[in-house]
Motif scaffolding. Structure first.
Motif: not given
Length: 584
Positions: A300-307
């Motif tokens: 359920g935790v989202k990952v964010i990228g590529p920054e």
């Protein structure tokens, strides 16, 4: 040196010398406006620029002028139809809003401007808490994070459910997460600049518990980042598990490192985290490993990228289609050239910050990011931004112009499809600290007080979020080129129209605005961010207050507004951003 995007051969036009233009908003959210050649850009060249590092987390970044690749859709002109038999509304008798006195030096006339607001939505949204903060991860252990020792929570509460992003250059260099109180590893710490004595910080579950108290007290959310410089998927997964458990719905996601596109571009040992050649494909392999570990430990935790600050990485990253991906993130500092006394349009000056040419370039860049993200069904987030990434003070630093710019930059980006922006800064002292930080501590580096002061940029952040969530509506602005309008229809049927006047209040007179609405309004109130000059320091206010200004229920009537009006004329001071709120 970092390859630059296309840059104009000619500098931005000085204030007051630009050609008046009409700008239309399309249902696709793009700007159906004249190409940059019509704005005086005869061509473009590929350039290289040496960009100096400001405070930690402010990178080299190259913007571009010209086509973003975002589709431009020309719409039929907005037609305002007045009902044959107007409705009759009760009289609206609140006192009229009183703007600050116009300085005697303001003698240059501003061309009258007409704003037409249509009834159809553009397809782009104004989200809750669009504008937030970005900080280096090592600030997580600072005293200002503790609500018992700082006024940070009070400041956050005034800014409308913002997101604080912790990441920047510290996360991959000076950040160590442990849930078992392990000793800090013996990593080599390379200074970013002469005299840089910052060391690795240890972040534990107790750190996150303090953060949770801050977020609850300040009604804010957080975007954390995981260390990708020292690749350790299991440790990243452990961070995500504890963050989910402690922060709950205050956590919006975990970013996968910070600016990996710059890890092997230069010979600077501080920036170098990988050996060349280092490509987006190499990063993607590592991102998949960390993403998979997080998905297992913290469903359920989202990952964010590529920054990243290089748009060439966007397409390959979103093509990964990570199963737990939350958003495509990018970084953008429009005035990225740090030359002194340079006529180029990317250097720090109030004229460049306020130019129509620069604004349209930023909107195009945002539209390109939104297009790349939407191809994979993702939101686009600008998770690290500010006016400039240059070190040292200049006329732009902490000026009222940064507040006006922030409102226009954020809303223009949102109208192009970006749904989150984080303005970078920290808790450094007000004297001698980060030059463009939205906040600063009233103490010293060695003895911080915990009492934070809001800089002009933070007033801009508060004003952005005060517009309220909803759908952007089509609009047309015809007249002075320094006037922008952002109409938003809220869920309850009310409307807010943000009018940005980027003229200088110390030089230009108020502008006569003719505002045409899609239907008759029952009530009309106003709130305004203002300052005595674009160059003014520490004098930015909202409704004359050192806060987010009057709440909607207490706002004064738009000057001259009468119940039942569909078209109205009013004057708005230069150097202001005004929200005109209507019920129907």
């Amino acid at each position: 040196m970092t390859p630059s995007r296309k840059s104009p051969k000619q500098p931005a036009k000085p204030k007051g010398q630009g050609q008046a233009r009409r700008m239309k908003r399309s249902p696709a959210g793009g700007m159906a406006r004249k190409r940059m050649a019509a704005a005086g850009v005869a061509g473009a060249v590929v350039a290289t620029a040496v960009v100096s590092l400001v405070v930690a987390g402010m990178p080299m970044l190259n913007n571009f002028f010209g086509s973003s690749g975002a589709e431009k859709i020309t719409q039929a002109p907005i037609v305002i139809t007045t009902p044959a038999t107007p409705s009759v509304f009760p009289t609206f008798n609140r006192p009229a809003y009183v703007q600050p006195a116009v300085p005697a030096t303001a003698t240059e006339a501003v061309k009258p401007t007409t704003i037409k607001v249509g009834s159809d939505a553009t397809g782009k949204i104004m989200p809750v808490g669009l504008a937030g903060l970005s900080m280096d991860t090592d600030h997580l252990v600072d005293m200002q994070m503790d609500p018992a020792q700082s006024n940070f929570a009070e400041i956050l509460k005034m800014s409308g459910d913002p997101v604080i992003r912790f990441g920047a250059q510290a996360v991959d260099r000076r950040f160590f997460w442990t849930s078992t109180d392990e000793p800090i590893p013996n990593w080599k710490v390379v200074p970013a600049y002469k005299g840089d004595k910052r060391q690795i910080v240890k972040v534990t579950p107790d750190t996150l518990r303090t953060l949770k108290r801050l977020l609850d007290a300040g009604d804010a959310r957080v975007l954390l980042s995981t260390d990708m410089g020292h690749l350790d998927p299991a440790r990243s997964a452990d961070l995500a598990k504890w963050a989910q458990e402690i922060l709950g719905n205050r956590l919006v996601g975990i970013s996968l490192g910070n600016e990996p596109n710059g890890w092997a571009l230069t010979g600077d040992p501080y920036k170098t985290l990988r050996k060349a050649p280092w490509t987006v494909q190499d990063y993607n392999v590592e991102a998949q490993q960390v993403s998979a570990a997080i998905a297992t430990s913290a469903p359920g935790v989202k990952v964010i990228g590529p920054e990243v600050y290089r748009e060439s990485w966007w397409k390959d990253f979103v093509a990964l289609k990570l199963p737990n991906i939350g958003a495509m993130s990018y970084h953008n500092y429009p005035l990225y050239l740090c030359k002194v006394d340079s006529p180029e349009p990317f250097t720090r000056s109030i004229a460049n910050l306020m130019s129509r040419q620069g604004a349209e370039a930023s909107f195009d860049y945002a539209a390109a990011a939104a297009k790349a993200a939407s191809a994979a069904g993702l939101h686009a987030w600008n998770t690290e931004t500010n006016a400039s990434s240059c070190s040292g003070s200049d006329e732009v630093t902490r000026s009222h112009a940064t507040a006006v710019w922030a409102v226009n930059f954020a809303l223009g980006s949102a109208e192009a499809g970006v749904t989150q922006l984080n303005f970078h800064g920290g808790f450094e002292p007000c004297r001698g600290g980060a030059p463009m930080s939205p906040l600063c501590d009233t103490g010293t580096r060695s003895q911080p007080t915990g009492k934070l002061r809001m800089e002009p940029l933070y007033y801009g952040i508060m004003m952005v979020n005060k517009l309220g969530a909803g759908n952007f509506l089509r609009s047309e602005v015809d007249g002075d080129e320094n006037i922008y309008a952002y109409p938003v229809e809220h869920k309850d049927g009310t409307m807010g129209v943000m009018v940005v006047n980027q003229n200088d209040p110390a030089k230009q007179t108020p502008v006569k605005i003719t505002l045409m609405l899609p239907r008759q309004a029952a009530t009309g109130t106003m709130t305004q961010l203002s300052g005595p000059a674009l160059s003014a320091r520490d004098q930015t206010r909202i409704d004359g207050e050192e806060s987010s200004g009057k709440p909607l229920a207490e706002q004064a009537r738009i000057p001259g507004f009468k119940s039942g009006e569909q078209s109205m004329t009013l004057e708005l001071n230069s150097g202001t951003t005004s929200i005109l709120n209507f019920t129907f």
